[in-house]
Design a protein around this motif. Structure first.
Motif, short mmCIF file in Angstrom:
data_model
loop_
_atom_site.label_atom_id
_atom_site.label_comp_id
_atom_site.label_asym_id
_atom_site.label_seq_id
_atom_site.Cartn_x
_atom_site.Cartn_y
_atom_site.Cartn_z
N SER A 1 11.88 33.63 9.48
CA SER A 1 12.23 35.05 9.55
C SER A 1 12.60 35.48 10.97
O SER A 1 13.60 36.16 11.17
CB SER A 1 11.07 35.90 9.02
OG SER A 1 9.89 35.67 9.77
N ARG B 1 15.89 33.76 12.12
CA ARG B 1 17.05 34.33 11.42
C ARG B 1 17.46 35.65 12.07
O ARG B 1 18.64 35.94 12.21
CB ARG B 1 16.74 34.50 9.94
CG ARG B 1 17.95 34.97 9.13
CD ARG B 1 17.66 35.07 7.66
NE ARG B 1 17.77 33.80 6.98
CZ ARG B 1 16.76 33.09 6.50
NH1 ARG B 1 15.52 33.54 6.64
NH2 ARG B 1 16.95 31.94 5.89
N GLU B 2 16.47 36.45 12.47
CA GLU B 2 16.79 37.71 13.14
C GLU B 2 17.49 37.46 14.48
O GLU B 2 18.39 38.20 14.88
CB GLU B 2 15.52 38.54 13.36
CG GLU B 2 14.98 39.17 12.09
CD GLU B 2 16.03 40.01 11.39
OE1 GLU B 2 16.63 40.89 12.03
OE2 GLU B 2 16.27 39.77 10.18
N ASP C 1 17.81 39.66 -1.03
CA ASP C 1 17.07 40.64 -0.22
C ASP C 1 17.89 41.93 -0.13
O ASP C 1 18.85 42.03 0.63
CB ASP C 1 16.82 40.06 1.17
CG ASP C 1 15.90 40.94 2.01
OD1 ASP C 1 15.84 42.16 1.75
OD2 ASP C 1 15.25 40.40 2.93
#
Length: 344
Positions: A218, A221-222, A254
């Motif tokens: 997470s 990925r950001e 998402d």
């Protein structure tokens, strides 16, 4: 051109040049006939092998000759020698392909023969680890990675070299830390945001880092979203950046991510339209918004305003027909599908 002395050939010089070219052509045709005759006769001799060397030095795009050469090595020369001899033959062939790649960096046959050579390296000690049966292989693979890097230094978009780099990394007996590849792709991307092959390579490396636990999915990925948004603002016309963004977004499961990225791209689109910059194109902004809104319609229909989203998409598709008339029919087809898919 100014400053360049024009060479004027005499009639005699032109005639001599023509005769030399004809002689070279006749030699080439004779060599071609000799090799193909030996191939048809299934000759697996050193003489035939030497003829393939001569031909491939002249024309390394002759895939049939590469195949014939491999057959001679496999069926005749390898069985006649020991491991050291096989190693020497393969080293010579790798040198042959290295020379060929300098002039022909995007010829499939050359890269394929190189892969074949590496797949046939016998067990044996090398400088990497004395006494280790993987030593020869590790020595070779280290050189292959170096070769790929030199090829990419010459042309950072050479997808053959990128593919070969991945092949080398996957097959090294002693694996190279994958994080190094993230640094390497970043180096190439920073020098040229539009390097599609570097973005693609990054998309292959990241999943392996996530699976191995070297990166937290997470948060990393950001970080990638920040990187790609910066690239979008730098050059909104660059297709490679938008393709990488779509890979990051994924299949659209998402909803909050989709809505966030739609808003970010809409902000960029508004900025371009409010302050037009010469050469800036809004096509990829519009296409991406349509793509992500269609994902919302397909994956989250129960939680979004279907009619509003469809209306937005249809409006953008009409604008895209003007922006990109060569793909007008494609945009019409997408619109027609949207109209037919809107729930009552």
């Amino acid at each position: 051109m100014h400053g360049i002395k024009r060479v004027v050939y005499t009639t005699e010089a032109l005639e001599a040049k023509k005769k030399r070219e004809q002689a070279r052509m006749q030699e080439y045709l004779a060599l071609n006939d000799a090799i193909l005759t030996k191939k048809r006769n299934h000759e697996m001799t050193r003489e035939a092998f030497d003829l393939t060397t001569k031909m491939l030095e002249i024309n390394p795009e002759f895939y049939t000759v590469w195949n014939y050469r491999r057959n001679i090595l496999t069926n005749a020369l390898f069985p006649q020698t020991d491991k050291e001899g096989i190693n020497a033959l393969l080293s010579n062939d790798l040198a042959l392909t290295t020379a060929a790649l300098k002039a022909h960096p995007k010829v499939y046959g050359i890269w394929n023969h190189r892969r074949w050579c590496l797949a046939n390296v016998p067990d044996g000690p090398g400088t990497a680890k004395d006494g280790d049966s993987n030593g020869w292989r590790q020595d070779y693979w280290n050189k292959e990675l170096y070769l790929a890097e030199r090829m990419l230094d010459a042309d950072s978009r050479n997808f053959h070299a990128w593919n070969y780099r991945r092949y080398a990394l996957e097959n090294m007996p002693v694996s190279r830390p994958t994080m190094n590849e993230m640094d390497y792709t970043m180096q190439k991307i920073k020098s040229n945001f539009s390097n599609f092959s570097a973005w693609h390579h990054r998309s292959k490396v990241l999943p392996s880092l996530w699976e191995s636990g070297q990166l937290q999915p997470s948060s990393s990925r950001e970080t990638e979203f920040d990187l790609v948004r910066n690239a979008m603002y730098t050059d909104p016309n660059d297709q490679s950046v938008w393709m990488y963004h779509r890979w990051l977004v994924g299949s659209g499961d998402d909803r909050s991510l989709l809505e966030r990225e739609i808003a970010a791209i809409q902000e960029l689109l508004d900025a371009i339209q409010d302050e037009p910059d010469e050469g800036s194109d809004v096509k990829w902004c519009m296409e991406s918004i349509v793509h992500y809104k269609r994902l919302l319609l397909r994956k989250h229909a129960l939680h979004v305003d279907n009619h509003a989203l469809t209306k937005d998409c249809l409006s953008l598709l009409e604008d895209l027909q003007k922006q990109d008339p060569a793909r007008r029919q494609r945009y019409k087809d997408i619109g027609a599908h949207l109209i037919g898919a809107v729930p009552c």
